[in-house]
Write a protein that holds these residues in place. Structure first.
Motif, PDB file in Angstrom:
ATOM      1  N   ASP A 196       0.823  -1.191   0.000  1.00 25.54           N
ATOM      2  CA  ASP A 196       0.000   0.000   0.000  1.00 25.54           C
ATOM      3  C   ASP A 196       0.875   1.265   0.000  1.00 25.54           C
ATOM      4  O   ASP A 196       1.735   1.420   0.861  1.00 25.54           O
ATOM      5  CB  ASP A 196      -0.839  -0.068   1.280  1.00 25.54           C
ATOM      6  N   ASP A 241      -0.095   4.101   0.662  1.00 26.47           N
ATOM      7  CA  ASP A 241      -0.652   5.043   1.608  1.00 26.47           C
ATOM      8  C   ASP A 241       0.184   5.297   2.868  1.00 26.47           C
ATOM      9  O   ASP A 241       0.535   6.435   3.164  1.00 26.47           O
ATOM     10  CB  ASP A 241      -1.989   4.461   2.013  1.00 26.47           C
ATOM     11  N   PRO A 242       0.519   4.240   3.636  1.00 26.02           N
ATOM     12  CA  PRO A 242       1.391   4.474   4.794  1.00 26.02           C
ATOM     13  C   PRO A 242       2.766   4.994   4.390  1.00 26.02           C
ATOM     14  O   PRO A 242       3.369   5.769   5.125  1.00 26.02           O
ATOM     15  CB  PRO A 242       1.506   3.093   5.462  1.00 26.02           C
ATOM     16  N   VAL A 246       3.973   8.321   6.162  1.00 27.32           N
ATOM     17  CA  VAL A 246       5.193   8.343   6.978  1.00 27.32           C
ATOM     18  C   VAL A 246       6.301   9.101   6.243  1.00 27.32           C
ATOM     19  O   VAL A 246       7.071   9.832   6.860  1.00 27.32           O
ATOM     20  CB  VAL A 246       5.634   6.907   7.361  1.00 27.32           C
ATOM     21  N   THR A 259      12.716   0.295   7.240  1.00 34.13           N
ATOM     22  CA  THR A 259      12.619  -0.458   8.498  1.00 34.13           C
ATOM     23  C   THR A 259      11.250  -0.341   9.153  1.00 34.13           C
ATOM     24  O   THR A 259      10.797  -1.302   9.763  1.00 34.13           O
ATOM     25  CB  THR A 259      13.648   0.027   9.560  1.00 34.13           C
ATOM     26  N   TYR A 260      10.618   0.807   9.044  1.00 36.82           N
ATOM     27  CA  TYR A 260       9.405   1.002   9.820  1.00 36.82           C
ATOM     28  C   TYR A 260       8.113   0.839   9.027  1.00 36.82           C
ATOM     29  O   TYR A 260       7.048   0.692   9.614  1.00 36.82           O
ATOM     30  CB  TYR A 260       9.424   2.385  10.489  1.00 36.82           C
ATOM     31  N   VAL A 261       8.169   0.895   7.709  1.00 34.82           N
ATOM     32  CA  VAL A 261       6.939   0.734   6.931  1.00 34.82           C
ATOM     33  C   VAL A 261       7.041  -0.438   5.957  1.00 34.82           C
ATOM     34  O   VAL A 261       6.224  -1.357   6.003  1.00 34.82           O
ATOM     35  CB  VAL A 261       6.581   2.028   6.161  1.00 34.82           C
ATOM     36  N   PRO A 291       7.589  -4.080   7.819  1.00 37.14           N
ATOM     37  CA  PRO A 291       6.385  -4.575   8.514  1.00 37.14           C
ATOM     38  C   PRO A 291       5.213  -4.849   7.567  1.00 37.14           C
ATOM     39  O   PRO A 291       4.497  -5.817   7.750  1.00 37.14           O
ATOM     40  CB  PRO A 291       6.025  -3.429   9.470  1.00 37.14           C
ATOM     41  N   GLU A 292       5.049  -4.008   6.554  1.00 29.92           N
ATOM     42  CA  GLU A 292       3.917  -4.190   5.658  1.00 29.92           C
ATOM     43  C   GLU A 292       4.066  -5.416   4.765  1.00 29.92           C
ATOM     44  O   GLU A 292       3.085  -5.938   4.261  1.00 29.92           O
ATOM     45  CB  GLU A 292       3.709  -2.938   4.780  1.00 29.92           C
ATOM     46  N   SER A 337      -1.509 -13.204  10.016  1.00 27.88           N
ATOM     47  CA  SER A 337      -1.201 -11.792   9.836  1.00 27.88           C
ATOM     48  C   SER A 337      -1.649 -11.293   8.466  1.00 27.88           C
ATOM     49  O   SER A 337      -1.976 -10.133   8.297  1.00 27.88           O
ATOM     50  CB  SER A 337       0.286 -11.532  10.049  1.00 27.88           C
ATOM     51  N   GLY A 392      -5.035 -10.050   8.603  1.00 26.99           N
ATOM     52  CA  GLY A 392      -5.098  -8.682   9.087  1.00 26.99           C
ATOM     53  C   GLY A 392      -4.823  -7.674   8.004  1.00 26.99           C
ATOM     54  O   GLY A 392      -5.418  -6.610   7.964  1.00 26.99           O
ATOM     55  N   MET A 393      -3.930  -8.015   7.102  1.00 30.70           N
ATOM     56  CA  MET A 393      -3.573  -7.075   6.052  1.00 30.70           C
ATOM     57  C   MET A 393      -4.745  -6.765   5.146  1.00 30.70           C
ATOM     58  O   MET A 393      -4.808  -5.721   4.528  1.00 30.70           O
ATOM     59  CB  MET A 393      -2.441  -7.650   5.198  1.00 30.70           C
ATOM     60  N   VAL A 431      -7.737  -6.267   6.005  1.00 32.04           N
ATOM     61  CA  VAL A 431      -8.679  -5.327   6.592  1.00 32.04           C
ATOM     62  C   VAL A 431      -8.241  -3.916   6.226  1.00 32.04           C
ATOM     63  O   VAL A 431      -7.172  -3.466   6.611  1.00 32.04           O
ATOM     64  CB  VAL A 431      -8.720  -5.487   8.125  1.00 32.04           C
ATOM     65  N   LYS A 432      -9.049  -3.235   5.433  1.00 33.61           N
ATOM     66  CA  LYS A 432      -8.681  -1.903   4.955  1.00 33.61           C
ATOM     67  C   LYS A 432      -8.922  -0.857   6.050  1.00 33.61           C
ATOM     68  O   LYS A 432      -9.830  -0.999   6.861  1.00 33.61           O
ATOM     69  CB  LYS A 432      -9.512  -1.556   3.720  1.00 33.61           C
ATOM     70  N   GLY A 463      -3.246   6.258   6.322  1.00 38.75           N
ATOM     71  CA  GLY A 463      -1.832   5.925   6.155  1.00 38.75           C
ATOM     72  C   GLY A 463      -1.185   5.284   7.368  1.00 38.75           C
ATOM     73  O   GLY A 463      -0.026   5.531   7.662  1.00 38.75           O
ATOM     74  N   ASN A 484       0.113  -3.659  10.257  1.00 38.48           N
ATOM     75  CA  ASN A 484       0.587  -4.864  10.947  1.00 38.48           C
ATOM     76  C   ASN A 484       1.379  -4.589  12.202  1.00 38.48           C
ATOM     77  O   ASN A 484       1.938  -5.508  12.778  1.00 38.48           O
ATOM     78  CB  ASN A 484       1.448  -5.699  10.006  1.00 38.48           C
ATOM     79  N   TYR A 527      -4.801  -3.147  12.589  1.00 37.52           N
ATOM     80  CA  TYR A 527      -5.890  -3.695  11.768  1.00 37.52           C
ATOM     81  C   TYR A 527      -7.065  -4.199  12.600  1.00 37.52           C
ATOM     82  O   TYR A 527      -8.129  -4.474  12.071  1.00 37.52           O
ATOM     83  CB  TYR A 527      -5.381  -4.764  10.801  1.00 37.52           C
TER      84      TYR A 527
END
Ligand SMILES: Nc1ncnc2c1ncn2[C@@H]1O[C@H](COP(=O)(O)OP(=O)(O)OP(=O)(O)O)[C@@H](O)[C@H]1O
Ligand SMILES: [Mg+2]
Lengths: 261, 274
Positions: free
Chosen positions: A151, A153-154, A158, A170-172, A175-176, A252, A255-256, A258-259, B107, B111, B162
């Motif tokens: 995505d 978006d994050p 960020v 490292t942070y987006v 993990p994504e 997990s 979970g991803m 889920v928008k 944004g 996770n 989430y």
């Protein structure tokens, strides 16, 4: 079915016939050869159990080779895949990296093994190097494709804090994409065990070395022991990866989906 | 350029600290054919609670993206605290650290946990080593916990994003922005999809933070009523143009083009566009 499709199927069949003729693929030969298989199978069932410990030990070596090759390969591939992702870099960075990775991928692992046997001599080390090279080319591609689908978006949100690219990764980014990356790593390890099992064919260590030698000397019974050990190992590893995937990854990924919206 | 013109009829220092966002004849487009914004003029005072309202596709989100440097105008001038917002502008890049931007889709990193998301706002304050090893200093963690309490997410620190409700996700996004110790907060339709009660809770939260931190908040809204309730200023955008800008003080509304108007009149003007 449209006439266009019929023509296409006709062309494919024609190509199949021409290609078979060219490579000497004759179905009659196959049928005539079947009795030979019966001879082999007959000898194979006369397994010699005293070779089982050797076979298991050889398999253990194979797994270790695959493990080192996979871990080191991934460790090199991961930063390369970050550089090859189009959503993180400019064309001047990702284009040459992608070309490099594509070049690595043109070689199958057995060719790499051959090359490294020439370079460092026969044995497990050549096999490990071959697996590393194959893993880099293969997994880096899978991974930059995953990274490109995360995505935006994050990343935008960020990114607009004014963080550095390393921080963004490292942070987006990690993990994504972690669950996908992990599932690919498991797959790669699984696949590398199968690959390493045949590298012995060119003298690059592992259980394949025994198999090819027994086959060469028509000792099918002994070869069979080693092949069964490979089969059982692959099935066990397969089963374990499915368990790991179910337990950690599917959860997990659920979970991803889920928008935020 | 703007501040020099303005400084001619007032004291320079006073003016130069008052205006935080200025736009002069700004045009921008995503493709070469259509303009998403056509000749926008804006001037926003420090500490204002500013709202942008307009129909779908009118260019509200685009306007916010211009303010945080994610987009650059094809024509015209933008100054954020007298700096041109551009990612490759060193001075602006530093300024981005204190511009909280909450995009329409929030944004958030889905996770990871609530507190991990909020701590992202402090990344620019970390040393290279701290950031590489994900070792947030104790004072930042304390600050994150304070903000979690402030936005009403106590007890949900370790929850993965989430798993949160829509309202809770918005609180996380606000908290991440507050963690930046922002001077400007840009929020794109942050309450549009929420029920009335939750929407007002979130608006109260932002308005409180805006007052206590002397933030300049620029918020895009779908709902004119909500904008009038909370903002000091409301700009109405339609088809890429600013068609109206009003000042709100309690029940008094001042239209900058025609003089005093009633809420009723404003609502009627707006309903033509919706
Ligand atoms: N990424 C993009 N690429 C191309 N055109 C875009 C893009 N984003 C927006 N636009 C166009 O720019 C115009 C303004 O879009 P913008 O997103 O700013 O509208 P908006 O007022 O925020 O609408 P909404 O209320 O639906 O969010 C629209 O015509 C839209 O189609
Ligand atoms: Mg929008």
């Amino acid at each position: 079915m449209t006439p266009k499709n019929n023509i296409l199927i006709g062309i494919i069949i024609a190509l199949l016939v021409v290609a078979s003729y060219n490579v000497d693929a004759n179905p009659i030969d196959f049928v005539e050869g079947l009795p030979n298989l019966v001879v082999v199978l007959d000898e194979m069932v006369q397994v010699e159990p005293k070779y089982i410990p050797t076979a298991i030990w050889a398999m253990f070596e194979t797994i270790q080779m695959a493990f080192i090759g996979t871990v080191v390969g991934i460790a090199i591939a991961l930063p390369l895949s970050m550089l090859a992702a189009r959503n993180l870099n400019s064309k001047f960075v990702y284009a040459p990296i992608r070309a490099f990775l594509a070049a690595i991928r043109t070689f199958p692992s057995i060719l790499w093994a051959l090359l490294f046997v020439i370079m460092v001599g026969s044995g497990a080390f050549a096999g490990v190097l071959a697996i590393i090279m194959y893993t880099i080319g293969f997994i880096a591609k899978l991974q930059y494709e995953v990274i490109e689908t995360i995505d935006s978006d994050p990343m935008d949100a960020v990114g607009s804090i004014g963080v550095s690219k390393v921080q963004l990764i490292t942070y987006v980014v990690i993990p994504e994409s972690a669950s996908h990356l992990l599932s690919q790593m498991l797959y790669m390890f699984d696949y590398n065990i199968r690959q390493t099992s045949i590298l012995g064919l060119v003298g690059a260590g592992g259980i394949g070395f025994y198999i090819i030698n027994y086959i060469k000397f028509f000792e099918y019974g002994k070869a069979a022991i080693f092949m069964i050990v490979v089969l059982v190992t692959v099935l066990i590893i397969d089963w374990i990866s499915v368990k790991i995937r179910d337990k950690y990854i599917i959860k997990s990924q659920h979970g991803m989906e889920v928008k935020t919206k | 350029m703007n501040q020099i013109q303005m400084s001619q009829n007032s004291s320079f220092s006073l003016i130069s600290t008052k205006k935080i966002i200025q736009m002069s004849d700004v045009w921008t487009s995503y493709d070469s054919k259509n303009f998403a914004l056509e000749g926008i003029n804006l001037s926003i005072d420090r500490g204002t609670n500013y709202s942008i309202v307009g129909p779908s596709g009118s260019g509200k989100s685009t306007l916010l993206k211009l303010m945080n440097g994610m987009m650059i105008p094809s024509k015209g001038i933008i100054k954020i605290d007298y700096v041109t917002p551009q990612m490759n502008n060193k001075k602006f890049k530093k300024m981005m650290h204190t511009i909280g931007y909450i995009p329409q889709s929030l944004g958030l990193v889905k996770n990871i946990s609530v507190i991990e998301n909020i701590l992202l706002g402090s990344l620019p304050r970390l040393t290279k080593v701290q950031s590489l090893f994900k070792k947030f200093p104790e004072n930042e963690i304390t600050e994150a916990k304070r903000i979690i309490k402030l936005v009403g997410l106590s007890g949900k620190e370790e929850r993965k994003v989430y798993m949160l409700s829509g309202g809770e996700k918005r609180r996380v996004a606000i908290a991440r922005a507050l963690m930046q110790k922002p001077t400007i907060l840009l929020a794109d339709e942050i309450v549009s999809e929420l029920d009335n009660v939750t929407a007002r809770e979130i608006m109260e939260l932002i308005t409180d933070a805006q007052k206590t931190m002397n933030l300049t908040a620029i918020m895009v809204h779908h709902d004119m009523q909500l904008a009038l309730e909370y903002a000091n200023r409301v700009a109405v955008i339609k088809e890429g143009k600013k068609i109206l800008e009003i000042g709100v003080e309690g029940d008094n509304i001042v239209d900058f083009q025609t003089g005093d108007m009633t809420t009723q009149e404003i609502m009627e003007m707006y309903s033509d566009d919706a």
